[in-house]
Write a protein that holds these residues in place. Structure first.
Motif, PDB file in Angstrom:
ATOM      1  N   VAL A 203      41.667  18.395  31.558  1.00 41.56           N
ATOM      2  CA  VAL A 203      40.364  18.291  32.209  1.00 41.56           C
ATOM      3  C   VAL A 203      39.623  19.604  32.008  1.00 41.56           C
ATOM      4  CG1 VAL A 203      41.177  16.652  33.945  1.00 41.56           C
ATOM      5  CG2 VAL A 203      41.274  19.107  34.423  1.00 41.56           C
ATOM      6  N   ILE A 204      38.321  19.601  32.298  1.00 40.86           N
ATOM      7  CA  ILE A 204      37.495  20.809  32.224  1.00 40.86           C
ATOM      8  C   ILE A 204      36.967  21.092  33.618  1.00 40.86           C
ATOM      9  CG2 ILE A 204      35.514  19.411  31.511  1.00 40.86           C
ATOM     10  CD1 ILE A 204      34.369  21.893  30.162  1.00 40.86           C
ATOM     11  N   LEU A 205      37.052  22.345  34.034  1.00 39.39           N
ATOM     12  CA  LEU A 205      36.592  22.776  35.354  1.00 39.39           C
ATOM     13  C   LEU A 205      35.490  23.811  35.155  1.00 39.39           C
ATOM     14  CD1 LEU A 205      37.035  22.552  38.403  1.00 39.39           C
ATOM     15  CD2 LEU A 205      38.708  24.405  38.230  1.00 39.39           C
ATOM     16  N   ILE A 206      34.279  23.465  35.590  1.00 39.53           N
ATOM     17  CA  ILE A 206      33.115  24.331  35.439  1.00 39.53           C
ATOM     18  C   ILE A 206      32.868  25.048  36.761  1.00 39.53           C
ATOM     19  CG2 ILE A 206      30.652  24.405  34.903  1.00 39.53           C
ATOM     20  CD1 ILE A 206      31.035  21.797  33.340  1.00 39.53           C
ATOM     21  N   MET A 207      32.754  26.363  36.708  1.00 39.43           N
ATOM     22  CA  MET A 207      32.536  27.151  37.923  1.00 39.43           C
ATOM     23  C   MET A 207      31.890  28.476  37.548  1.00 39.43           C
ATOM     24  SD  MET A 207      36.501  28.150  38.647  1.00 39.43           S
ATOM     25  CE  MET A 207      37.517  28.942  37.392  1.00 39.43           C
ATOM     26  N   ASP A 208      31.487  29.247  38.568  1.00 34.39           N
ATOM     27  CA  ASP A 208      30.884  30.552  38.290  1.00 34.39           C
ATOM     28  C   ASP A 208      31.970  31.561  37.936  1.00 34.39           C
ATOM     29  OD1 ASP A 208      31.928  31.839  40.713  1.00 34.39           O
ATOM     30  OD2 ASP A 208      30.485  30.616  41.793  1.00 34.39           O
ATOM     31  N   ASN A 209      31.559  32.713  37.442  1.00 38.50           N
ATOM     32  CA  ASN A 209      32.512  33.709  36.955  1.00 38.50           C
ATOM     33  C   ASN A 209      32.765  34.802  37.981  1.00 38.50           C
ATOM     34  OD1 ASN A 209      30.030  34.910  36.802  1.00 38.50           O
ATOM     35  ND2 ASN A 209      30.095  35.337  34.612  1.00 38.50           N
ATOM     36  N   HIS A 210      32.926  34.391  39.243  1.00 38.56           N
ATOM     37  CA  HIS A 210      33.285  35.364  40.282  1.00 38.56           C
ATOM     38  C   HIS A 210      34.659  35.948  39.975  1.00 38.56           C
ATOM     39  CE1 HIS A 210      34.427  36.872  44.326  1.00 38.56           C
ATOM     40  NE2 HIS A 210      33.140  37.131  44.406  1.00 38.56           N
ATOM     41  N   GLU A 211      34.866  37.195  40.394  1.00 38.12           N
ATOM     42  CA  GLU A 211      36.101  37.897  40.068  1.00 38.12           C
ATOM     43  C   GLU A 211      37.329  37.174  40.602  1.00 38.12           C
ATOM     44  OE1 GLU A 211      37.926  42.437  40.428  1.00 38.12           O
ATOM     45  OE2 GLU A 211      36.153  41.842  41.582  1.00 38.12           O
ATOM     46  N   SER A 212      37.217  36.545  41.774  1.00 40.11           N
ATOM     47  CA  SER A 212      38.366  35.851  42.355  1.00 40.11           C
ATOM     48  C   SER A 212      38.758  34.614  41.557  1.00 40.11           C
ATOM     49  CB  SER A 212      38.056  35.447  43.803  1.00 40.11           C
ATOM     50  OG  SER A 212      36.968  34.541  43.859  1.00 40.11           O
ATOM     51  N   HIS A 213      37.846  34.084  40.747  1.00 40.47           N
ATOM     52  CA  HIS A 213      38.141  32.895  39.940  1.00 40.47           C
ATOM     53  C   HIS A 213      38.863  33.232  38.642  1.00 40.47           C
ATOM     54  CE1 HIS A 213      34.472  30.685  41.906  1.00 40.47           C
ATOM     55  NE2 HIS A 213      35.468  30.907  42.749  1.00 40.47           N
ATOM     56  N   LEU A 214      38.800  34.486  38.219  1.00 46.03           N
ATOM     57  CA  LEU A 214      39.274  34.830  36.875  1.00 46.03           C
ATOM     58  C   LEU A 214      40.453  35.789  36.919  1.00 46.03           C
ATOM     59  CD1 LEU A 214      35.836  35.212  35.047  1.00 46.03           C
ATOM     60  CD2 LEU A 214      37.338  33.229  35.133  1.00 46.03           C
ATOM     61  N   SER A 215      41.362  35.586  37.847  1.00 46.61           N
ATOM     62  CA  SER A 215      42.583  36.379  37.844  1.00 46.61           C
ATOM     63  C   SER A 215      43.522  35.849  36.765  1.00 46.61           C
ATOM     64  CB  SER A 215      43.261  36.327  39.208  1.00 46.61           C
ATOM     65  OG  SER A 215      43.709  35.022  39.502  1.00 46.61           O
ATOM     66  N   VAL A 216      44.371  36.709  36.256  1.00 48.70           N
ATOM     67  CA  VAL A 216      45.297  36.317  35.186  1.00 48.70           C
ATOM     68  C   VAL A 216      46.268  35.231  35.651  1.00 48.70           C
ATOM     69  CG1 VAL A 216      47.083  37.152  33.609  1.00 48.70           C
ATOM     70  CG2 VAL A 216      45.069  38.564  34.063  1.00 48.70           C
ATOM     71  N   PRO A 217      46.857  35.316  36.862  1.00 49.37           N
ATOM     72  CA  PRO A 217      47.730  34.219  37.311  1.00 49.37           C
ATOM     73  C   PRO A 217      47.014  32.876  37.396  1.00 49.37           C
ATOM     74  CG  PRO A 217      48.106  36.167  38.642  1.00 49.37           C
ATOM     75  CD  PRO A 217      46.908  36.457  37.802  1.00 49.37           C
ATOM     76  N   ALA A 218      45.733  32.894  37.831  1.00 46.64           N
ATOM     77  CA  ALA A 218      44.983  31.638  37.914  1.00 46.64           C
ATOM     78  C   ALA A 218      44.727  31.049  36.533  1.00 46.64           C
ATOM     79  CB  ALA A 218      43.660  31.872  38.644  1.00 46.64           C
ATOM     80  N   ILE A 219      44.382  31.895  35.570  1.00 49.53           N
ATOM     81  CA  ILE A 219      44.127  31.406  34.211  1.00 49.53           C
ATOM     82  C   ILE A 219      45.415  30.858  33.596  1.00 49.53           C
ATOM     83  CG2 ILE A 219      43.429  32.115  31.899  1.00 49.53           C
ATOM     84  CD1 ILE A 219      41.548  34.128  33.168  1.00 49.53           C
ATOM     85  N   ASP A 220      46.527  31.556  33.786  1.00 48.84           N
ATOM     86  CA  ASP A 220      47.808  31.072  33.257  1.00 48.84           C
ATOM     87  C   ASP A 220      48.207  29.749  33.899  1.00 48.84           C
ATOM     88  OD1 ASP A 220      47.953  33.273  31.639  1.00 48.84           O
ATOM     89  OD2 ASP A 220      49.246  34.431  32.991  1.00 48.84           O
ATOM     90  N   TYR A 221      47.950  29.616  35.203  1.00 50.90           N
ATOM     91  CA  TYR A 221      48.263  28.357  35.887  1.00 50.90           C
ATOM     92  C   TYR A 221      47.429  27.210  35.325  1.00 50.90           C
ATOM     93  CZ  TYR A 221      48.868  24.973  39.681  1.00 50.90           C
ATOM     94  OH  TYR A 221      49.132  23.838  40.406  1.00 50.90           O
ATOM     95  N   CYS A 222      46.167  27.488  35.033  1.00 48.11           N
ATOM     96  CA  CYS A 222      45.302  26.453  34.454  1.00 48.11           C
ATOM     97  C   CYS A 222      45.788  26.043  33.070  1.00 48.11           C
ATOM     98  CB  CYS A 222      43.861  26.962  34.391  1.00 48.11           C
ATOM     99  SG  CYS A 222      43.056  27.103  35.994  1.00 48.11           S
ATOM    100  N   LYS A 223      46.202  26.998  32.259  1.00 47.25           N
ATOM    101  CA  LYS A 223      46.687  26.668  30.915  1.00 47.25           C
ATOM    102  C   LYS A 223      47.965  25.841  30.986  1.00 47.25           C
ATOM    103  CE  LYS A 223      46.251  29.586  27.571  1.00 47.25           C
ATOM    104  NZ  LYS A 223      46.350  30.744  26.662  1.00 47.25           N
ATOM    105  N   GLU A 224      48.812  26.130  31.964  1.00 50.03           N
ATOM    106  CA  GLU A 224      50.059  25.373  32.101  1.00 50.03           C
ATOM    107  C   GLU A 224      49.817  23.934  32.570  1.00 50.03           C
ATOM    108  OE1 GLU A 224      52.322  27.629  34.811  1.00 50.03           O
ATOM    109  OE2 GLU A 224      52.663  29.322  33.429  1.00 50.03           O
ATOM    110  N   ASN A 225      48.699  23.709  33.253  1.00 52.16           N
ATOM    111  CA  ASN A 225      48.426  22.385  33.815  1.00 52.16           C
ATOM    112  C   ASN A 225      47.258  21.679  33.130  1.00 52.16           C
ATOM    113  OD1 ASN A 225      50.155  22.035  36.518  1.00 52.16           O
ATOM    114  ND2 ASN A 225      49.553  24.186  36.325  1.00 52.16           N
ATOM    115  N   GLY A 226      46.882  22.123  31.941  1.00 50.72           N
ATOM    116  CA  GLY A 226      45.872  21.411  31.164  1.00 50.72           C
ATOM    117  C   GLY A 226      44.461  21.525  31.696  1.00 50.72           C
ATOM    118  N   ILE A 227      44.122  22.634  32.340  1.00 45.61           N
ATOM    119  CA  ILE A 227      42.770  22.836  32.868  1.00 45.61           C
ATOM    120  C   ILE A 227      42.036  23.828  31.968  1.00 45.61           C
ATOM    121  CG2 ILE A 227      41.389  23.569  34.845  1.00 45.61           C
ATOM    122  CD1 ILE A 227      43.791  22.981  36.621  1.00 45.61           C
ATOM    123  N   THR A 228      40.907  23.420  31.439  1.00 49.62           N
ATOM    124  CA  THR A 228      40.051  24.302  30.655  1.00 49.62           C
ATOM    125  C   THR A 228      38.952  24.841  31.557  1.00 49.62           C
ATOM    126  OG1 THR A 228      40.466  23.071  28.607  1.00 49.62           O
ATOM    127  CG2 THR A 228      38.526  24.491  28.665  1.00 49.62           C
TER     128      THR A 228
END
Length: 555
Positions: A203-228
């Motif tokens: 799936v694709i998740l569209i959101m703003d680029n706030h600092e809390s949204h772009l942590s490395v653990p969050a990005i890795d979790y999204c990649k592991e679960n098929g979230i772009t």
């Protein structure tokens, strides 16, 4: 263009227009230098498409950021991601936060005419903030919300009072009530649990680029679960985000109505954060309807995907601050830019309107209103490298973007740790130096001490060796202080140093007991000569330098 005229400014423009074109006007216009109120009333009657409106406050950042170049780059990213994974309507989601407080915005009431003060009860003077995270899908579905309460411990029984377990909402806590990187990871787990996405069903998740949204653990979790993750350009969510366009407005209105009803049905009681979840649930269900959700994705051009959803009139807001883009040094990048993408550098001045009256009176030196009051235009901006780097829309889950974010986080964390160590060392140095006795060194040119000094005064301060001694500067809130230090290790962009604490009214120094601190190349201002030691047992643990350091406020 967000520079509209007030009624008084319109009347003044009408007077100036009549004066420039030698139109006969009443004497009262000349005396007041503006048109009369009766003319303005008649003008509105003759122009039924015009009305007096209360404008919404819009920051300059939002006005200037919503331009063809920024929006075009975001749409190009979106189109690329949609084609890459062949996403359909059911695979596109939007996430954003909004705040609700225990003090609602009161609704209008019926009152006696002429009464100057009309009150409406609220729970208190200032409310407590609770953040609600909303997630919607392009197929018209709305996920149960997530609330972040301003507490340190989560109490489900009180905080989610009135919320059925089968509703599926999630409660989180933080002392400020805001979303943090750790809490956002919990939000993503909530999202995966309801959407059931995976690497096989992306799936694709569209959101703003706030600092809390772009942590490395969050990005890795999204990649592991098929979230772009696709981020919106900064300051454009009011135009490009479906939640802001069609959901949060009705949600706030229904929430305020619900809070008003709660205050009326509970006289003498205060609305607390433990009552907000039930009110938010009702307001969310009433506002996040399939028709509103689909309308939000449609009017932003996200789904169905539409590059031409915004007209030239929509970009007029950025005309005022539109400037020619500076030339780039990377010519390879210029060749790869899609020529079809709009660019603010090609924006032309707004054409003057040509009316029948303007054409007929052209030979009579007709002066149009646009010549009397030209369209507002910002002056050329001076090139400057100050400030943080400008952010842009990115696909955060792509490997290059993810690695860049990780590198920036690592550098920032290390700088924060080093700055903390410097502050600790500075406090220690100042406290220790204040207890030492004052003592002055008098140099004797005939002394048998080693008076060798580095001859190379132009030595590159970015290529110093370990064990070298330096003077570095540290910026405080109101002043700049200098510290003597010894280089312990050469690292990226600077040195790890051991600070020296200066004895009062002396050039003698002792090594600080604080851990090594980081000093960047820019903060190194002088390389010191080799230190000297005294034969006296009193100064056995001290060193000094055969150089005049009075011009530096050494600590």
């Amino acid at each position: 263009m967000y520079h509209g005229l007030t009624p008084k400014a319109t009347r003044r423009l009408a007077y100036e227009f009549a004066e420039k074109n030698h139109v006969k006007i009443p004497d009262s216009w000349k005396a007041n230098k503006l048109a009369g109120k009766d003319w303005f009333t008649g003008f509105l009657n003759r122009q039924p498409h015009l009305s007096i409106r209360t404008p919404e406050n819009t920051s300059l950042a939002r006005i200037s950021s919503f331009n063809k170049s920024t929006v075009g780059a975001f749409q190009a990213k979106l189109e690329e991601v949609l084609k890459r994974h062949e996403f359909t309507r059911s695979d596109i989601f939007n996430l954003d936060e909004t705040g609700v407080t225990t003090v609602q915005k009161t609704q209008k009431v019926v009152a006696t005419k002429g009464q100057h003060q009309v009150g409406k009860v609220t729970s208190r003077e200032r409310g407590q903030l609770v953040t609600q995270v909303g997630i919607i899908g392009a197929n018209g579905i709305a996920l149960p919300p997530v609330w972040v309460f301003p507490r340190k411990k989560f109490d489900k029984h009180r905080m989610l009072s009135g919320i059925p377990d089968e509703y599926g909402a999630t409660g989180l806590v933080h002392s400020s009530g805001w979303t943090t990187s750790d809490n956002f990871l919990r939000v993503l787990e909530h999202f995966v649990a309801h959407v059931r996405c995976s690497k096989e069903r992306q799936v694709i998740l569209i959101m703003d680029n706030h600092e809390s949204h772009l942590s490395v653990p969050a990005i890795d979790y999204c990649k592991e679960n098929g979230i772009t993750i696709l981020t919106l350009p900064p300051h454009t969510s009011n135009k490009l985000q479906p939640l802001d366009r069609t959901i949060f407005g009705p949600f706030k209105r229904y929430f305020n109505q619900g809070a008003d009803d709660w205050m009326l049905s509970h006289p003498g009681q205060t609305l607390s954060i433990y009552n907000l979840a039930a009110i938010c649930m009702i307001a969310w269900d009433r506002s996040a309807t399939p028709s509103n959700i689909k309308s939000g994705f449609r009017c932003t051009g996200i789904w169905p995907f539409d590059k031409n959803i915004f007209s030239e009139e929509d970009f007029l807001c950025s005309f005022v601050t539109d400037r020619v883009a500076p030339p780039t040094e990377n010519k390879v990048l210029e060749k790869n830019v899609d020529a079809s993408l709009p660019s603010t550098s090609s924006a032309q001045p707004l054409p003057e309107p040509q009316t029948r009256a303007e054409i007929d009176h052209h030979k009579q030196n007709f002066v149009s209103p646009s010549k009397i009051r030209p369209y507002p235009k910002a002056s050329e901006r001076k090139a400057s490298r100050k400030g943080p780097p400008k952010r842009k829309s990115i696909v955060a889950t792509d490997t290059p973007e993810r690695d860049e974010i990780a590198q920036k986080k690592l550098k920032k964390n290390r700088s924060e740790i080093d700055l903390k160590n410097i502050k600790k060392a500075k406090k220690k140095v100042m406290s220790d130096s204040s207890s030492d006795e004052e003592e002055v060194i008098y140099k004797d040119s005939s002394s048998d001490l080693d008076l060798e000094q580095d001859d190379d005064e132009d030595e590159d301060l970015t290529k110093l060796e370990v064990q070298s001694f330096i003077v570095s500067k540290v910026f405080g809130k109101k002043s700049v202080r200098h510290y003597a230090a010894k280089i312990e290790e050469v690292v990226l962009d600077g040195y790890n140093v051991k600070l020296l604490k200066k004895q009062v009214a002396s050039n003698r120094f002792r090594f600080s007991e604080e851990p090594p601190a980081f000093v960047s190349y820019e903060e190194v201002i002088l390389k010191l000569p080799n230190p000297l030691t005294d034969r006296s047992a009193r100064y056995a643990d001290m060193i000094y330098f055969n150089i005049d350091l009075t011009e530096y406020s050494l600590c």
